[in-house]
Design a protein around this motif. Structure first.
Motif, PDB file in Angstrom:
ATOM      1  N   VAL A   1       0.838  -1.203   0.000  1.00 30.29           N
ATOM      2  CA  VAL A   1       0.000   0.000   0.000  1.00 30.29           C
ATOM      3  C   VAL A   1       0.869   1.249   0.000  1.00 30.29           C
ATOM      4  O   VAL A   1       0.606   2.209  -0.733  1.00 30.29           O
ATOM      5  CB  VAL A   1      -0.960  -0.011   1.207  1.00 30.29           C
ATOM      6  CG1 VAL A   1      -1.725   1.304   1.310  1.00 30.29           C
ATOM      7  CG2 VAL A   1      -1.925  -1.180   1.100  1.00 30.29           C
TER       8      VAL A   1
ATOM      9  N   ARG B   1       3.744   1.651  -1.236  1.00 30.78           N
ATOM     10  CA  ARG B   1       4.337   1.803  -2.572  1.00 30.78           C
ATOM     11  C   ARG B   1       3.265   1.845  -3.668  1.00 30.78           C
ATOM     12  O   ARG B   1       3.562   1.738  -4.846  1.00 30.78           O
ATOM     13  CB  ARG B   1       5.331   0.673  -2.845  1.00 30.78           C
ATOM     14  CG  ARG B   1       6.483   0.634  -1.862  1.00 30.78           C
ATOM     15  CD  ARG B   1       7.392   1.844  -2.010  1.00 30.78           C
ATOM     16  NE  ARG B   1       8.379   1.918  -0.928  1.00 30.78           N
ATOM     17  CZ  ARG B   1       8.517   2.938  -0.112  1.00 30.78           C
ATOM     18  NH1 ARG B   1       7.725   4.004  -0.249  1.00 30.78           N
ATOM     19  NH2 ARG B   1       9.421   2.944   0.843  1.00 30.78           N
ATOM     20  N   GLU B   2       2.009   1.984  -3.252  1.00 35.25           N
ATOM     21  CA  GLU B   2       0.869   2.203  -4.152  1.00 35.25           C
ATOM     22  C   GLU B   2       0.773   1.146  -5.251  1.00 35.25           C
ATOM     23  O   GLU B   2       0.590   1.442  -6.421  1.00 35.25           O
ATOM     24  CB  GLU B   2       0.929   3.614  -4.724  1.00 35.25           C
ATOM     25  CG  GLU B   2       0.799   4.663  -3.623  1.00 35.25           C
ATOM     26  CD  GLU B   2       0.823   6.088  -4.123  1.00 35.25           C
ATOM     27  OE1 GLU B   2       1.379   6.334  -5.214  1.00 35.25           O
ATOM     28  OE2 GLU B   2       0.278   6.958  -3.422  1.00 35.25           O
TER      29      GLU B   2
ATOM     30  N   ARG C   1      -1.547   1.669  -9.770  1.00 36.44           N
ATOM     31  CA  ARG C   1      -1.283   2.773  -8.853  1.00 36.44           C
ATOM     32  C   ARG C   1      -2.497   3.680  -8.659  1.00 36.44           C
ATOM     33  O   ARG C   1      -2.834   4.059  -7.539  1.00 36.44           O
ATOM     34  CB  ARG C   1      -0.095   3.596  -9.366  1.00 36.44           C
ATOM     35  CG  ARG C   1       0.259   4.790  -8.481  1.00 36.44           C
ATOM     36  CD  ARG C   1       1.406   5.590  -9.098  1.00 36.44           C
ATOM     37  NE  ARG C   1       2.610   4.785  -9.159  1.00 36.44           N
ATOM     38  CZ  ARG C   1       3.536   4.732  -8.206  1.00 36.44           C
ATOM     39  NH1 ARG C   1       3.369   5.465  -7.116  1.00 36.44           N
ATOM     40  NH2 ARG C   1       4.593   3.985  -8.318  1.00 36.44           N
ATOM     41  N   GLN C   2      -3.165   4.036  -9.757  1.00 40.35           N
ATOM     42  CA  GLN C   2      -4.267   4.985  -9.655  1.00 40.35           C
ATOM     43  C   GLN C   2      -5.383   4.456  -8.768  1.00 40.35           C
ATOM     44  O   GLN C   2      -5.947   5.182  -7.943  1.00 40.35           O
ATOM     45  CB  GLN C   2      -4.812   5.323 -11.041  1.00 40.35           C
ATOM     46  CG  GLN C   2      -5.937   6.347 -11.033  1.00 40.35           C
ATOM     47  CD  GLN C   2      -6.419   6.694 -12.428  1.00 40.35           C
ATOM     48  OE1 GLN C   2      -5.859   6.245 -13.423  1.00 40.35           O
ATOM     49  NE2 GLN C   2      -7.472   7.490 -12.511  1.00 40.35           N
TER      50      GLN C   2
ATOM     51  N   VAL D   1      -5.121   2.059  -6.430  1.00 45.46           N
ATOM     52  CA  VAL D   1      -4.655   1.955  -5.041  1.00 45.46           C
ATOM     53  C   VAL D   1      -4.708   3.326  -4.376  1.00 45.46           C
ATOM     54  O   VAL D   1      -5.144   3.461  -3.226  1.00 45.46           O
ATOM     55  CB  VAL D   1      -3.226   1.370  -4.984  1.00 45.46           C
ATOM     56  CG1 VAL D   1      -2.691   1.412  -3.549  1.00 45.46           C
ATOM     57  CG2 VAL D   1      -3.220  -0.066  -5.494  1.00 45.46           C
ATOM     58  N   ARG D   2      -4.284   4.342  -5.098  1.00 50.79           N
ATOM     59  CA  ARG D   2      -4.354   5.699  -4.550  1.00 50.79           C
ATOM     60  C   ARG D   2      -5.803   6.083  -4.248  1.00 50.79           C
ATOM     61  O   ARG D   2      -6.092   6.691  -3.214  1.00 50.79           O
ATOM     62  CB  ARG D   2      -3.747   6.694  -5.537  1.00 50.79           C
ATOM     63  CG  ARG D   2      -2.233   6.673  -5.602  1.00 50.79           C
ATOM     64  CD  ARG D   2      -1.701   7.746  -6.538  1.00 50.79           C
ATOM     65  NE  ARG D   2      -2.057   9.079  -6.066  1.00 50.79           N
ATOM     66  CZ  ARG D   2      -1.391   9.767  -5.152  1.00 50.79           C
ATOM     67  NH1 ARG D   2      -0.315   9.232  -4.587  1.00 50.79           N
ATOM     68  NH2 ARG D   2      -1.772  10.978  -4.781  1.00 50.79           N
TER      69      ARG D   2
ATOM     70  N   THR E   1      -7.096   4.049  -1.064  1.00 48.93           N
ATOM     71  CA  THR E   1      -6.394   4.268   0.200  1.00 48.93           C
ATOM     72  C   THR E   1      -6.233   5.746   0.542  1.00 48.93           C
ATOM     73  O   THR E   1      -5.767   6.076   1.634  1.00 48.93           O
ATOM     74  CB  THR E   1      -5.009   3.596   0.197  1.00 48.93           C
ATOM     75  OG1 THR E   1      -4.208   4.145  -0.856  1.00 48.93           O
ATOM     76  CG2 THR E   1      -5.149   2.098   0.015  1.00 48.93           C
ATOM     77  N   HIS E   2      -6.626   6.630  -0.357  1.00 50.14           N
ATOM     78  CA  HIS E   2      -6.693   8.055  -0.019  1.00 50.14           C
ATOM     79  C   HIS E   2      -8.146   8.491   0.191  1.00 50.14           C
ATOM     80  O   HIS E   2      -8.441   9.674   0.242  1.00 50.14           O
ATOM     81  CB  HIS E   2      -6.072   8.914  -1.127  1.00 50.14           C
ATOM     82  CG  HIS E   2      -4.581   8.905  -1.136  1.00 50.14           C
ATOM     83  ND1 HIS E   2      -3.855   7.842  -1.621  1.00 50.14           N
ATOM     84  CD2 HIS E   2      -3.669   9.812  -0.714  1.00 50.14           C
ATOM     85  CE1 HIS E   2      -2.558   8.105  -1.511  1.00 50.14           C
ATOM     86  NE2 HIS E   2      -2.413   9.289  -0.964  1.00 50.14           N
TER      87      HIS E   2
ATOM     88  N   GLN F   1      -2.608  12.237   4.615  1.00 47.32           N
ATOM     89  CA  GLN F   1      -1.836  11.384   3.703  1.00 47.32           C
ATOM     90  C   GLN F   1      -1.870   9.917   4.122  1.00 47.32           C
ATOM     91  O   GLN F   1      -1.678   9.029   3.298  1.00 47.32           O
ATOM     92  CB  GLN F   1      -0.372  11.836   3.673  1.00 47.32           C
ATOM     93  CG  GLN F   1      -0.119  13.207   3.112  1.00 47.32           C
ATOM     94  CD  GLN F   1       1.365  13.484   3.074  1.00 47.32           C
ATOM     95  OE1 GLN F   1       2.110  12.889   2.295  1.00 47.32           O
ATOM     96  NE2 GLN F   1       1.811  14.393   3.944  1.00 47.32           N
TER      97      GLN F   1
ATOM     98  N   ARG G   1       2.427   7.389   5.145  1.00 47.25           N
ATOM     99  CA  ARG G   1       3.058   7.963   3.962  1.00 47.25           C
ATOM    100  C   ARG G   1       3.876   9.206   4.317  1.00 47.25           C
ATOM    101  O   ARG G   1       4.895   9.496   3.688  1.00 47.25           O
ATOM    102  CB  ARG G   1       1.993   8.336   2.930  1.00 47.25           C
ATOM    103  CG  ARG G   1       1.291   7.153   2.271  1.00 47.25           C
ATOM    104  CD  ARG G   1       0.428   7.642   1.113  1.00 47.25           C
ATOM    105  NE  ARG G   1      -0.225   6.537   0.431  1.00 47.25           N
ATOM    106  CZ  ARG G   1      -1.458   6.119   0.700  1.00 47.25           C
ATOM    107  NH1 ARG G   1      -2.151   6.705   1.666  1.00 47.25           N
ATOM    108  NH2 ARG G   1      -1.990   5.120   0.029  1.00 47.25           N
TER     109      ARG G   1
END
Length: 412
Positions: free
Chosen positions: A307, A309-310, A321-322, A324-325, A328-329, A364, A380
């Protein structure tokens, strides 16, 4: 009739009435939920319980063919001890060593990964580096990553797909407009069976809906009691059934159990060192989707590193990545609800979204959190992952904030 004989006759009548009520509760519970549920609820005083892995059947999850070794910083333990000493007073631990504090607070592990190096690995209260430590609701955050994998591989179109298209047999979803995103934000508004067949004489220990969802050997039948309630997206209500529905949707979409999907898409791709398990509602049945993943502490840390490292693992995109971001954001997203989480006193300073928790003052960061103080904290802001497992939160009101403070106190 003498007073003594009158009292004896009265006690017999009252005792008989009480026995009748107990028998009626047991009989209706047996008829409605079956003998396995009745045995479970009568023999389990507490739910949740760290002994769940011993109590429920489980499905195995195979480890990676080759373990990814977490580099160890030999000076790390000293740095963490100093960081803990600097924050101990804020968390009721003035003058304590970290190991003493962990022993007192019924912790089983505390691990710290900082800048990709393992700088602290401590175990207490009978646990060791080979113990399988149970997730409680940290499993919900794992489900979030499994949804990401299903979207990435084309099994699920998006987070905004209508839940009824994934679960057409759950009649209570039809026509509600509830999406996967609603379920993962805990804002679906769904209601579930919570019967009181004997009115105020009904024994809540048997008929409480949340207890049924936790102990039933047939989770699908319980989920089928879902009915529309509040307007989707308007109110936050933390409910295990939302996660159970999402887990079931993953099963239906991928054609695999969630254990098999976890093994295939994550566990064997991030260099896990040991097999894990996921407890089931019954032998050969469905996973307890909301909880019950059991794994070694270092493997939990590896999942947190993924997570951090996305979705990237040593140059390989295990997850996009997109996405996961996005998941988790998400904890700040539901702050705009008509009845936001911030208005509920028990969640002061907290946020939630897509099965991940957040702290309002560290937007973050994100964390997977379960009952009794299981926390996988992805810092993060400090390039760190911290894990705490164990029993109880009586002596530590918030392990999340303690781990946040510990991460902030690490050497820059």
């Amino acid at each position: 009739m003498s007073l003594r004989r009158s009292l004896l006759a009265g006690s017999i009548l009252v005792g008989g009435a009480a026995a009748t009520v107990v028998a009626a509760n047991l009989g209706i519970g047996l008829q409605r939920y079956g003998p396995t549920y009745l045995r479970r609820t009568l023999t389990r005083r507490w739910i949740p319980d760290l002994r769940d892995p011993e109590y429920f059947p489980a499905r195995p999850i195979r480890a990676a063919d080759r373990a990814f070794l977490l580099p160890v910083d030999p000076d790390g333990p000293e740095h963490v001890e100093a960081a803990f000493a600097s924050i101990a007073g804020r968390h009721g631990a003035s003058g304590e060593t970290l190991d003493g504090f962990l022993a007192r607070t019924r912790s089983t592990s505390l691990l710290v990964l900082h800048r990709d190096r393992l700088i602290r690995e401590s175990y207490a209260n009978g646990a060791s580096d080979t113990s399988l430590l149970t997730s409680m609701s940290m499993a919900k955050s794992v489900l979030s990553l499994l949804v990401v994998a299903a979207i990435a591989d084309g099994y699920i179109p998006s987070l905004d797909v209508q839940a009824e298209t994934l679960l057409p047999d759950i009649g209570g979803l039809r026509g509600t407009g509830i999406t996967l995103r609603h379920l993962m934000h805990m804002v679906s508004g769904l209601r579930f069976e919570n019967p009181r067949p004997l009115g105020w004489l009904s024994w809540e220990h048997i008929f409480d809906g949340e207890r049924v969802s936790y102990l039933t050997p047939d989770i699908v039948s319980h989920l089928a009691t879902a009915r529309a309630g509040q307007t989707p997206g308007s109110h936050f209500s933390y409910d295990d059934r939302s996660a159970q529905l999402v887990g079931l949707a993953i099963e239906r979409a991928t054609g695999r159990t969630v254990s098999a999907w976890l093994e295939e898409r994550l566990w064997r791709r991030i260099g896990t060192e040991a097999g894990a398990t996921w407890v089931l509602d019954r032998k050969g049945g469905h996973e307890r989707m909301e909880s019950g993943i059991n794994a070694r502490a270092r493997d939990w840390l590896r999942l947190g590193r993924l997570v951090l490292r996305e979705g990237d693992w040593e140059g390989t995109a295990v997850l996009p990545r997109q996405l996961v971001r996005e998941v988790t954001h998400a904890p700040q997203i539901i702050a705009g609800l008509a009845d936001p989480i911030s208005r509920q006193p028990e969640y002061a300073g907290r946020s939630y979204g897509l099965f991940w928790w957040g702290l309002v003052d560290e937007p973050q960061d994100c964390l997977a959190e379960g009952a009794l103080g299981q926390v996988l904290y992805v810092a993060r802001s400090h390039d760190a992952v911290l894990l705490r497992t164990g029993g109880g939160t009586r002596d530590v009101p918030s392990w999340a904030t303690l781990l946040r403070d510990l991460a902030a106190a690490l050497p820059a």
